[in-house]
Design an enzyme around this catalytic site. Structure first.
Site, PDB file in Angstrom:
ATOM      1  N   ASP A   7     -78.492 -82.132  27.492  1.00  0.00           N
ATOM      2  CA  ASP A   7     -78.517 -83.552  27.850  1.00  0.00           C
ATOM      3  C   ASP A   7     -77.176 -84.164  27.451  1.00  0.00           C
ATOM      4  O   ASP A   7     -76.238 -83.434  27.065  1.00  0.00           O
ATOM      5  CB  ASP A   7     -79.733 -84.267  27.229  1.00  0.00           C
ATOM      6  CG  ASP A   7     -79.583 -84.507  25.725  1.00  0.00           C
ATOM      7  OD1 ASP A   7     -78.613 -84.006  25.111  1.00  0.00           O
ATOM      8  OD2 ASP A   7     -80.454 -85.198  25.153  1.00  0.00           O
ATOM      9  N   CYS A  65     -79.182 -80.411  22.867  1.00  0.00           N
ATOM     10  CA  CYS A  65     -79.315 -81.869  22.942  1.00  0.00           C
ATOM     11  C   CYS A  65     -78.655 -82.429  21.680  1.00  0.00           C
ATOM     12  O   CYS A  65     -77.901 -81.716  21.015  1.00  0.00           O
ATOM     13  CB  CYS A  65     -80.775 -82.302  23.098  1.00  0.00           C
ATOM     14  SG  CYS A  65     -81.851 -81.974  21.687  1.00  0.00           S
ATOM     15  N   THR A  67     -79.812 -83.278  18.678  1.00  0.00           N
ATOM     16  CA  THR A  67     -80.227 -82.566  17.469  1.00  0.00           C
ATOM     17  C   THR A  67     -80.626 -81.118  17.737  1.00  0.00           C
ATOM     18  O   THR A  67     -80.726 -80.322  16.805  1.00  0.00           O
ATOM     19  CB  THR A  67     -81.467 -83.241  16.847  1.00  0.00           C
ATOM     20  OG1 THR A  67     -82.499 -83.246  17.851  1.00  0.00           O
ATOM     21  CG2 THR A  67     -81.170 -84.666  16.406  1.00  0.00           C
ATOM     22  N   HIS A  98     -86.525 -60.921  14.429  1.00  0.00           N
ATOM     23  CA  HIS A  98     -87.936 -61.080  14.057  1.00  0.00           C
ATOM     24  C   HIS A  98     -88.783 -61.769  15.131  1.00  0.00           C
ATOM     25  O   HIS A  98     -89.958 -61.457  15.260  1.00  0.00           O
ATOM     26  CB  HIS A  98     -88.060 -61.906  12.767  1.00  0.00           C
ATOM     27  CG  HIS A  98     -87.587 -61.170  11.552  1.00  0.00           C
ATOM     28  ND1 HIS A  98     -87.827 -61.617  10.272  1.00  0.00           N
ATOM     29  CD2 HIS A  98     -86.896 -60.012  11.404  1.00  0.00           C
ATOM     30  CE1 HIS A  98     -87.305 -60.771   9.395  1.00  0.00           C
ATOM     31  NE2 HIS A  98     -86.717 -59.799  10.056  1.00  0.00           N
ATOM     32  N   ARG A 133     -94.788 -55.069  12.960  1.00  0.00           N
ATOM     33  CA  ARG A 133     -95.295 -56.337  12.441  1.00  0.00           C
ATOM     34  C   ARG A 133     -94.720 -57.518  13.211  1.00  0.00           C
ATOM     35  O   ARG A 133     -95.395 -58.519  13.426  1.00  0.00           O
ATOM     36  CB  ARG A 133     -95.013 -56.457  10.935  1.00  0.00           C
ATOM     37  CG  ARG A 133     -93.566 -56.616  10.532  1.00  0.00           C
ATOM     38  CD  ARG A 133     -93.387 -56.537   9.025  1.00  0.00           C
ATOM     39  NE  ARG A 133     -92.061 -56.915   8.574  1.00  0.00           N
ATOM     40  CZ  ARG A 133     -90.968 -56.173   8.700  1.00  0.00           C
ATOM     41  NH1 ARG A 133     -91.041 -54.991   9.304  1.00  0.00           N
ATOM     42  NH2 ARG A 133     -89.805 -56.592   8.252  1.00  0.00           N
ATOM     43  N   HIS A 134     -93.468 -57.380  13.665  1.00  0.00           N
ATOM     44  CA  HIS A 134     -92.863 -58.474  14.435  1.00  0.00           C
ATOM     45  C   HIS A 134     -93.529 -58.583  15.807  1.00  0.00           C
ATOM     46  O   HIS A 134     -93.827 -59.679  16.278  1.00  0.00           O
ATOM     47  CB  HIS A 134     -91.359 -58.258  14.589  1.00  0.00           C
ATOM     48  CG  HIS A 134     -90.637 -58.214  13.276  1.00  0.00           C
ATOM     49  ND1 HIS A 134     -90.844 -59.158  12.296  1.00  0.00           N
ATOM     50  CD2 HIS A 134     -89.725 -57.347  12.784  1.00  0.00           C
ATOM     51  CE1 HIS A 134     -90.090 -58.868  11.250  1.00  0.00           C
ATOM     52  NE2 HIS A 134     -89.412 -57.777  11.511  1.00  0.00           N
TER      53      HIS A 134
END
Ligand code: RB5
Length: 146
Positions: A7, A65, A67, A98, A133-134
């Site tokens: 944006d 954007c 933030t 992960h 596990r991931h």
């Protein structure tokens, strides 16, 4: 192919990231905004990038954007999308290893161009760890239906 979207709050930083990708000859498709600092709505650009990834047109995406928060929230509403807001290279590395993140989100009013380009390199060059596990945890995200 990398899908790019931003944006007005992320526009300036996205130009730096694009130049960095150009220098490395990394192919991308820019879904805008093309209107510089003119105010636009970040979900519109998140949705364009999400569609490009879910259709298979693009493998990964970068969203920026002000933030990085709103645009990652908008992207994460879609099954199969794992957008990670990163403010350093450690986060970019771990979210690939992960979480198998397929979208990198950054904040144009939060970090500078040098760091954003390093984060981008880390994100694009780090493979998923493929650990059981991931995979199991990511599957639980994908299966969520509450
Ligand atoms: C736009 O002013 C700003 O709200 C947007 O770029 C982003 O920071 C939202 O999360």
């Amino acid at each position: 192919m990398i899908a790019l979207g931003c944006d007005h709050g992320g526009y300036a930083l996205m130009q730096e990231v694009k130049q960095h990708l150009d220098e490395q000859k990394i192919a991308y498709k820019d879904f805008g905004t093309y209107n510089g600092e003119e105010s636009v709505d970040y979900p519109d650009f998140a949705h364009k990038v999400v569609k490009a990834i879910l259709s298979g047109e693009c493998e990964k995406g970068i969203l920026i954007c002000g933030t990085g928060i709103g645009i990652s929230m908008a992207a994460n509403r879609f099954k199969g999308i794992r957008a990670a807001l990163c403010t350093d290279c450690y986060m970019a590395q771990k979210t690939r290893e992960h979480n198998d993140a397929n979208i990198l989100a950054m904040g144009g009013r939060v970090i500078g161009g040098g760091l954003a380009c390093q984060i981008t390199d880390t994100f694009l060059n780090t493979p998923f760890s493929e650990g059981e596990r991931h995979k199991r945890r990511i599957q639980k995200i994908e299966d969520t239906d509450i």
